[in-house]
Design an enzyme around this catalytic site. Sequence first.
Site, PDB file in Angstrom:
ATOM      1  CG  ASP A  17      -2.188   0.720   1.096  1.00 37.47           C
ATOM      2  OD1 ASP A  17      -2.297   1.531   0.163  1.00 37.47           O
ATOM      3  OD2 ASP A  17      -3.097   0.511   1.928  1.00 37.47           O
ATOM      4  CG  ASP A  19      -9.408   2.594  -0.571  1.00 40.91           C
ATOM      5  OD1 ASP A  19      -8.943   1.452  -0.765  1.00 40.91           O
ATOM      6  OD2 ASP A  19      -8.819   3.458   0.113  1.00 40.91           O
TER       7      ASP A  19
HETATM    8  C1  DGJ Z   1      -5.823   1.959   1.862  1.00 40.69           C
HETATM    9  C2  DGJ Z   1      -6.213   0.744   1.075  1.00 40.69           C
HETATM   10  O1  DGJ Z   1      -6.691   1.109  -0.179  1.00 40.69           O
HETATM   11  C3  DGJ Z   1      -7.234  -0.050   1.867  1.00 40.69           C
HETATM   12  O2  DGJ Z   1      -7.662  -1.148   1.127  1.00 40.69           O
HETATM   13  C4  DGJ Z   1      -6.600  -0.482   3.160  1.00 40.69           C
HETATM   14  O3  DGJ Z   1      -5.574  -1.395   2.921  1.00 40.69           O
HETATM   15  C5  DGJ Z   1      -6.106   0.733   3.920  1.00 40.69           C
HETATM   16  N1  DGJ Z   1      -5.263   1.554   3.125  1.00 40.69           N
HETATM   17  C6  DGJ Z   1      -5.351   0.318   5.147  1.00 40.69           C
HETATM   18  O4  DGJ Z   1      -4.788   1.371   5.803  1.00 40.69           O
END
Ligand code: DGJ
Length: 713
Positions: free
Chosen positions: A450, A514
């Site tokens: 991430d 997301d």
């Molecule tokens: C952003 C990601 O896109 C989410 O899926 C998740 O992993 C969060 N970060 C976790 O902090």
Amino acid sequence: MADQNGYVILTAGETSLVLECAIGERPNMLYWGARLEAPDPDLIKAMTTRQHAPGCADTEIASSLLNETGTGMAGLSGFSAHRNGMAWASLFRVTRVLRPEPHRVEIVCEDEITKVRATHLIGLDPDCHVITCQTQIENSGDTALAIDWCASASLPLDPRATRLFGFTGRWSGEFHLEEIAPFLGSYVRENKSGRTSHDNFPGLLVGADETNEQAGPCFAFHLGWSGNNRVRVDRLSDGRSFVQMGEYFFPGETSLAPGEVYQTPPLYAGFSSRGFSALSRKFHRHLRYKVMDGRIDGKSRPIHYNTWEAVYFDHDHDTLFKLADKAASVGAERYILDDGWFGSRRNDKAGLGDWWPSDEVYPDGLCPLVKHVTGLGMEFGLWFEPEMVNPDSDLFRTHPDWILQAEGVEQIPFRGQFVLDLTRPEVCDYLFDCMHKLLSAHDISYVKWDMNRDVHHPGSRGRPAISQQTRALYALIERLREAHPNLEIESCSSGGGRADFGILRRTDRIWTSDSNDALDRQRIQRGASHFFPLEIMGAHVGPETCHITGRRLSMELRVATALFGHMGMELNLLEESAESLEVLKAGIALHKEHRDLLHHGDFHRLDTPEHVNAVGVVSDDKSEGLFSWCNLTGHRQTLPGRMYVPGLDASKTYRAKIIWPKPVRSISRPSVLEATDLGGEGMDIPGEALMQVGLQVPLLHPETCLIYHFQAV
Ligand code: DGJ
């Protein structure tokens, strides 16, 4: 492929390129577009001769592969550099032409005055017909050469390509295609976020007035790069147009010492005479077979269960075990433990950088959970955000100087975290060691990588360094993959903030967004599909009420939407009713049944009214097709239209069925469902009728998605 008297001709599929590269002359793209069976470059040159126009230079300025500053071309120069304010008017002339492979050419150019060697690396993929352009700049002088801008190429646009589409977007709303009104002047997007970005995805589509998804000439462009970028289209008042893409540099960011070389990221470009969907298929194939490394080609992509939206930072041991049981029982094949498992990471304010299991939540380490998950037959995946550090972390307390920053400029707060300076080898060594240790000690075969903030002031040792930072990131991922050859990696950046062919050369899938809101996802996935095939787009069934949009959507719609991607789940299964778990389980089984087709088939977007999103895949041999028709909001007319199914074999007959949702119902009766038994045993329909007559769609409530299956009989 022929070379003729100062020309190079590359031809593959329906595409031809004719490059002018006579020694001592300026390099130029004389032609690119539809295949020419017997191109005569001298004739093309004669046919395209332009002339002096009143009020302009005495002889019209000829374009070149970079339109560099010294050419005098209007619009942005594709190369601009200087030596402390001198030697700024670069003008490249060809000195050598190399043919490392039949479909690749390297045109070496020199500027004797400014002492710069520019090499154009151009290839036309013989199988997928995508063009790749890169520029290599070598400082052949004896003082530092500051590069302000270097495009991967400055590609001429066919004058018939009148319609331009760019990409905008935002967090949880990525890959938004936007048509740009006709203009004379420039269309410019500059991304300074330090990642590919949510709002400036480096992609462009250009078509003729009549081009749609199924027909018409069109061109597409994508920069394979995960750092700052610039996308620019210049439509000059003299009628010529050029596309440039490359790295965006901060002032002073790229300076070459004598003998040093800079290489741009690849610009991928494609042409199709058969509409935007056909063009996307070229990019899909090129990504699948030429960009990605093929390590997981023989493996089906497992159904994911991701813990994020189920528990966020609340990592309760029992809950996580129970979630694993439930996930396995509905068909999950990989369990990903998301953010919250390490250091003092009990919320998003602390812990980043301390990559060891939290004593508080995992007193016995990760082993028990990993064993439980793998014992259930699932793979185990783990979340990391390696490039980041929270001020409240052991790492930052020990190495406060390890972050990117501009002297005297305050950090802009962004999710309470700073960006580590990966250009320092000790930082990458630390990150590699932490990750390597965990991956070696456990049966962890997947990493969700991430990256959750923009990088505003990427200074390292006084200089801006996002270009080097991006290269260092690539090297770190490569090092980890070398040490763990079977490791799969997902590129996530608050959803789809780092999705591009550069990162996908080193990773295996993207977290598309997301937003797990199925209606959002219908549009986001459609936008992303212009360059990315379904199997690399992470698509999860989220909770009934989407945490981001607050919208309530049925399990049937959520399943149908996630099914057209790399499917997974991201919801608290322990709170789901038995009925909804049954629907989810059936949807997962359906995905598995058609996974091979979805992940290897030829992708099609349909031209439909705005309230509908329809896409599908057809197998290579056209024996099978799977299409999704989603009624997003409801239609203007009383009834929906027909679905004209693209890509089938007109001479075959297909058993047509609606296989999702089950049972399928129309609002009023009798409907096409009763007339044809589409929702039951199905009906045999010739391919030509499906393609030319079209299938009436039943009257549906908004937010309903049908999945049609066509099997040749
Ligand atoms: C952003 C990601 O896109 C989410 O899926 C998740 O992993 C969060 N970060 C976790 O902090």
